[in-house]
Write a protein that holds these residues in place. Structure first.
Motif, PDB file in Angstrom:
ATOM      1  N   GLU A 219       0.331   3.595  -1.936  1.00  0.00           N
ATOM      2  CA  GLU A 219       1.610   3.217  -2.539  1.00  0.00           C
ATOM      3  C   GLU A 219       2.584   2.550  -0.935  1.00  0.00           C
ATOM      4  O   GLU A 219       2.958   3.838  -0.075  1.00  0.00           O
ATOM      5  N   PHE A 220       2.917   1.822  -1.554  1.00  0.00           N
ATOM      6  CA  PHE A 220       4.217   1.695  -0.695  1.00  0.00           C
ATOM      7  C   PHE A 220       5.678   2.552  -1.115  1.00  0.00           C
ATOM      8  O   PHE A 220       5.726   2.482  -2.132  1.00  0.00           O
ATOM      9  N   ILE A 221       5.655   3.177   0.164  1.00  0.00           N
ATOM     10  CA  ILE A 221       7.461   4.077  -0.149  1.00  0.00           C
ATOM     11  C   ILE A 221       8.471   3.032   0.744  1.00  0.00           C
ATOM     12  O   ILE A 221       7.947   2.722   1.750  1.00  0.00           O
ATOM     13  N   LYS A 231      11.403  -0.929   6.921  1.00  0.00           N
ATOM     14  CA  LYS A 231      11.593  -0.279   5.910  1.00  0.00           C
ATOM     15  C   LYS A 231      10.748  -0.050   4.900  1.00  0.00           C
ATOM     16  O   LYS A 231      11.158   0.848   4.040  1.00  0.00           O
ATOM     17  N   ILE A 232       9.232  -0.992   5.185  1.00  0.00           N
ATOM     18  CA  ILE A 232       8.946   0.166   3.957  1.00  0.00           C
ATOM     19  C   ILE A 232       6.651  -0.014   4.757  1.00  0.00           C
ATOM     20  O   ILE A 232       6.575  -0.775   5.389  1.00  0.00           O
ATOM     21  N   VAL A 233       6.857   1.381   4.088  1.00  0.00           N
ATOM     22  CA  VAL A 233       5.589   1.850   4.791  1.00  0.00           C
ATOM     23  C   VAL A 233       4.099   1.927   3.342  1.00  0.00           C
ATOM     24  O   VAL A 233       4.579   2.277   2.624  1.00  0.00           O
ATOM     25  N   LEU A 234       3.009   1.455   3.646  1.00  0.00           N
ATOM     26  CA  LEU A 234       2.136   2.610   2.777  1.00  0.00           C
ATOM     27  C   LEU A 234       2.003   3.636   3.288  1.00  0.00           C
ATOM     28  O   LEU A 234       1.060   4.067   3.731  1.00  0.00           O
ATOM     29  N   LYS A 235       1.491   4.904   2.074  1.00  0.00           N
ATOM     30  CA  LYS A 235       1.259   6.339   2.201  1.00  0.00           C
ATOM     31  C   LYS A 235      -0.110   6.004   1.441  1.00  0.00           C
ATOM     32  O   LYS A 235       0.126   5.878   0.428  1.00  0.00           O
ATOM     33  N   PRO A 236      -0.568   6.713   2.385  1.00  0.00           N
ATOM     34  CA  PRO A 236      -2.232   6.446   1.818  1.00  0.00           C
ATOM     35  C   PRO A 236      -2.591   8.068   0.940  1.00  0.00           C
ATOM     36  O   PRO A 236      -1.709   8.748   0.831  1.00  0.00           O
ATOM     37  N   SER A 237      -3.665   7.927   0.107  1.00  0.00           N
ATOM     38  CA  SER A 237      -3.515   8.790  -0.916  1.00  0.00           C
ATOM     39  C   SER A 237      -4.653   8.999  -0.748  1.00  0.00           C
ATOM     40  O   SER A 237      -6.389   9.974  -0.928  1.00  0.00           O
ATOM     41  N   ARG A 238      -5.956   7.763   0.101  1.00  0.00           N
ATOM     42  CA  ARG A 238      -6.880   7.974   0.559  1.00  0.00           C
ATOM     43  C   ARG A 238      -7.256   6.942   2.029  1.00  0.00           C
ATOM     44  O   ARG A 238      -7.512   5.889   2.005  1.00  0.00           O
ATOM     45  N   ILE A 239      -7.973   6.957   2.786  1.00  0.00           N
ATOM     46  CA  ILE A 239      -8.158   7.049   3.764  1.00  0.00           C
ATOM     47  C   ILE A 239      -9.856   7.239   3.916  1.00  0.00           C
ATOM     48  O   ILE A 239     -10.421   8.017   4.249  1.00  0.00           O
ATOM     49  N   GLN A 240     -10.337   5.944   4.230  1.00  0.00           N
ATOM     50  CA  GLN A 240     -12.322   6.127   4.852  1.00  0.00           C
ATOM     51  C   GLN A 240     -12.752   5.251   5.408  1.00  0.00           C
ATOM     52  O   GLN A 240     -11.890   4.289   5.649  1.00  0.00           O
TER      53      GLN A 240
END
Length: 251
Positions: A219-221, A231-240
């Motif tokens: 999700e972008f935060i 200013k905006i980054v992707l916060k991963p919930s899953r990395i494969q």
């Protein structure tokens, strides 16, 4: 006294170099790897021209052999202007031979960083980004689409949206943020432009190596790293970890 034999020898080496270069291009086409160097829409044209170039170079070599048989080597004394020509021709032949046998590979993360991966390049105009803005299903957007949206829209639009992207790891020098990257190609790798999405993963270097390919869902935060300009980054919930795709570039 001008050494005609040396001039013919240089021309002969040039024909060999062209033959090797054309053969290397045809080899890449047979291996299905030509798309690592040029846009797929130019594949047929490139292979046809390589075939023509190979035929022309082979004919030139045969004609050169016959001509050399009719010319007796001349003795040249003093400063030899053809020495550099011969050396240059031999270097060209060796370079083309290396191209023939080199293992095809994609552009690296180092290239992505050197070409400005962290500058959020704008690959599409506002009208194209507006079409992405109006889409109903953001889960279908790829890394090129999100890179375009990040370039055109502010945090109020991006934050809270989820994304699933695939790209290789590029190190922009931040210990908490890396870029999920790919190269955008319009013609060939010479004009390839890096695109990517900044991913927030503290101490990521202990887990992921540059150039490794990852599939990332998150999700972008708003960026919690005060040292980063993004200013905006992707916060991963899953990395494969994934294998490199057959089509590593985007078009």
């Amino acid at each position: 006294m001008y050494c005609k034999w040396s001039v013919r020898y240089v021309e002969y080496c040039g024909a060999i170099a062209m033959a090797l270069l054309c053969a290397g291009i045809i080899r890449l086409g047979m291996l299905g790897k030509l798309h690592l160097y040029i846009h797929p829409r130019y594949t047929i044209f490139t292979l046809v021209m390589a075939g023509v170039g190979l035929i022309v170079s082979l004919v030139s070599m045969m004609a050169g052999c016959r001509l050399r048989q009719t010319i007796k080597p001349a003795v040249y004394t003093g400063i030899r202007p053809t020495t550099m020509r011969v050396a240059t021709a031999l270097l060209l032949v060796m370079a083309c031979a290396g191209f023939l046998f080199v293992q095809p590979a994609t552009l690296s993360s180092r290239t992505a960083v050197s070409r400005g991966i962290d500058r959020n390049p704008t690959l599409t105009d506002v009208s194209v980004s507006q079409a992405l803005f109006d889409t109903a299903d953001y889960s279908q957007l790829g890394i090129k689409d999100w890179s375009s949206l990040l370039a055109h829209y502010d945090a109020n639009f991006i934050v809270g949206k989820t994304a699933s992207i695939t790209g290789f790891v590029a190190d922009n020098g931040n210990a908490n943020i890396f870029f999920a990257s790919r190269f955008f190609v319009t013609c060939c790798v010479v004009d390839a432009q890096p695109i990517g999405v900044p991913v927030y993963a503290p101490d990521w270097r202990h887990r992921y190596a540059p150039n490794s390919w990852l599939e990332i869902t998150g999700e972008f935060i708003e960026n919690p790293d005060a040292d980063s300009l993004h200013k905006i980054v992707l916060k991963p919930s899953r990395i494969q970890s994934v294998t490199p795709p057959r089509e590593p570039y985007v078009y």
